[in-house]
Enzyme design. Structure first.
Site, PDB file in Angstrom:
ATOM      1  N   LYS A 116       0.878  -1.177   0.000  1.00 54.03           N
ATOM      2  CA  LYS A 116       0.000   0.000   0.000  1.00 54.03           C
ATOM      3  C   LYS A 116       0.917   1.229   0.000  1.00 54.03           C
ATOM      4  O   LYS A 116       1.184   1.841   1.033  1.00 54.03           O
ATOM      5  CB  LYS A 116      -0.918  -0.041   1.220  1.00 54.03           C
ATOM      6  CG  LYS A 116      -2.171   0.802   1.034  1.00 54.03           C
ATOM      7  CD  LYS A 116      -3.227   0.425   2.044  1.00 54.03           C
ATOM      8  CE  LYS A 116      -4.310   1.471   2.159  1.00 54.03           C
ATOM      9  NZ  LYS A 116      -5.111   1.689   0.974  1.00 54.03           N
TER      10      LYS A 116
HETATM   11  N1  PXG Z   1      -7.696  -2.065  -2.964  1.00 54.60           N
HETATM   12  C1  PXG Z   1      -7.050  -0.896  -3.010  1.00 54.60           C
HETATM   13  C2  PXG Z   1      -6.240  -0.553  -4.195  1.00 54.60           C
HETATM   14  C3  PXG Z   1      -7.167  -0.005  -1.940  1.00 54.60           C
HETATM   15  O1  PXG Z   1      -6.517   1.155  -1.963  1.00 54.60           O
HETATM   16  C4  PXG Z   1      -8.632  -1.592  -0.848  1.00 54.60           C
HETATM   17  C5  PXG Z   1      -8.456  -2.433  -1.920  1.00 54.60           C
HETATM   18  C6  PXG Z   1      -9.450  -2.069   0.314  1.00 54.60           C
HETATM   19  O2  PXG Z   1      -8.598  -2.417   1.383  1.00 54.60           O
HETATM   20  P1  PXG Z   1      -9.015  -2.236   2.901  1.00 54.60           P
HETATM   21  O3  PXG Z   1      -7.809  -2.667   3.651  1.00 54.60           O
HETATM   22  O4  PXG Z   1      -9.337  -0.780   3.110  1.00 54.60           O
HETATM   23  O5  PXG Z   1     -10.171  -3.098   3.118  1.00 54.60           O
HETATM   24  C7  PXG Z   1      -7.977  -0.349  -0.842  1.00 54.60           C
HETATM   25  C8  PXG Z   1      -8.175   0.573   0.309  1.00 54.60           C
HETATM   26  C9  PXG Z   1      -7.966   6.657   0.745  1.00 54.60           C
HETATM   27  C10 PXG Z   1      -8.349   5.293   1.143  1.00 54.60           C
HETATM   28  O6  PXG Z   1      -7.975   7.541   1.582  1.00 54.60           O
HETATM   29  C11 PXG Z   1      -7.931   4.212   0.398  1.00 54.60           C
HETATM   30  C12 PXG Z   1      -8.274   2.939   0.797  1.00 54.60           C
HETATM   31  C13 PXG Z   1      -9.042   2.756   1.924  1.00 54.60           C
HETATM   32  C14 PXG Z   1      -9.460   3.848   2.659  1.00 54.60           C
HETATM   33  C15 PXG Z   1      -9.120   5.135   2.265  1.00 54.60           C
HETATM   34  O7  PXG Z   1      -7.626   6.868  -0.409  1.00 54.60           O
HETATM   35  N2  PXG Z   1      -7.861   1.896   0.031  1.00 54.60           N
END
Ligand code: PXG
Length: 294
Positions: free
Chosen positions: A154
């Site tokens: 990430k």
């Molecule tokens: N795929 C990608 C590419 C993400 O960036 C998820 C899946 C879902 O993962 P989680 O661990 O959240 O279940 C993400 C999550 C932001 C923001 O502020 C980005 C995410 C989550 C919350 C906020 O851009 N990405």
């Protein structure tokens, strides 16, 4: 919402929004060299707190970045920042950058990684989307492959996701499906994907090019606890078009149904029964679990 002005944590101090600044020589800005987490807290409790801390340490390890505090300390910094902002419900953006260095790619000339924590409220999809479902379209931009930068990291490099978002919005959709370089479904620009077909629940393998989504893992567990079979598979657009139900999971989106994908109505075009059940189970979990902040 609290009426305290936002207090942002940077390397041991809190700053107002206006004064929260980092160096223009920070490699996070110069090269996207860093990692982050998006974390939610509900009812004064941080949801999946340890899991987010573990994941950011894993992301950092993968990019050879040393986080200058322990896991315990980083977890405490997140809690302290929420406390400082007197919030009960909201969203945390935790960022670790390579830190300020010289111009030039080498990370070894950056003395120390910087830790930034923003705790704020979050604007979500309107409740109506959880009843009616989102509109999805396939994006032209593919997920990076694991042989370049692992999509499991990430990292602060979100340009391919940003381009994909532009593409799905241009197609009149609210979220976009990103394929991997072989054309298999990986995930959405900021969410993982699940389908229901004949009572069985499927999600693309992480090796298809998705993040180890924390909501994804939570939902996999909820699916199994509810007695359904879950399969992690390689998935094509065809599988999505012909699904009985389609839903997304993510920290921001939680569990959100999809009504339409590439102009095909999904299932009946309304939220399916298993998706509804999982939304209920998820909401119950966020309200009843998590690390106490106060
Ligand atoms: N795929 C990608 C590419 C993400 O960036 C998820 C899946 C879902 O993962 P989680 O661990 O959240 O279940 C993400 C999550 C932001 C923001 O502020 C980005 C995410 C989550 C919350 C906020 O851009 N990405």
């Amino acid at each position: 919402m609290s009426d305290t002005p936002l207090q942002i944590y940077i390397d041991g101090e809190f700053y107002s929004k206006e004064n929260a600044k980092i160096s223009v020589f920070d490699h996070g800005l110069l090269y996207g060299d860093g990692v982050f987490e998006g974390i939610r807290f509900y009812n004064g409790r941080v949801f999946q707190h340890d899991e987010h801390i573990e994941r950011i340490f894993d992301s950092a390890k993968a990019i050879h970045l040393e986080i200058p505090v322990s896991k315990q300390e980083l977890g405490d910094i997140v809690l302290a920042t929420i406390k400082e902002n007197k919030l009960q419900d909201g969203y945390v953006r935790l960022i670790v950058t390579r830190g300020a260095g010289e111009l030039g790619l080498s990370p070894y000339r950056c003395e120390k990684a910087s830790i930034i924590v923003i705790a704020s409220t979050i604007s979500l999809y309107p409740e109506e989307k959880y009843e009616k479902g989102l509109i999805l379209a396939t994006c032209a931009t593919r997920r990076p492959t694991h042989d370049s930068l692992s999509p499991a990291v990430k990292s602060l490099n979100y340009l391919s996701n940003v381009m994909a978002k532009v593409e799905c919005m241009a197609a009149g959709a609210e979220e976009g499906v990103m394929l991997n370089s072989e054309g298999y479904v990986a995930e959405c620009t900021g969410d993982n994907i699940f389908i229901v077909k004949n009572g069985i629940i499927y999600t693309p393998t992480v090796a298809s090019g998705s993040l180890y989504g924390i909501t994804r893992t939570v939902v996999i567990n909820l699916v199994r606890e509810a007695g359904y079979e879950l399969r992690e598979v390689q998935m094509t657009r065809y599988d999505l078009y012909t699904a009985d139900e389609l839903f997304l999971t993510g920290t921001a989106a939680e569990v959100v149904p999809v009504a339409e994908y590439d102009k095909r109505k999904i299932g009946t075009g309304t939220t399916g029964p298993i998706t509804k059940e999982l939304i209920g189970a998820f909401r119950n979990l966020v309200e009843t679990t998590g690390t106490a902040i106060y």
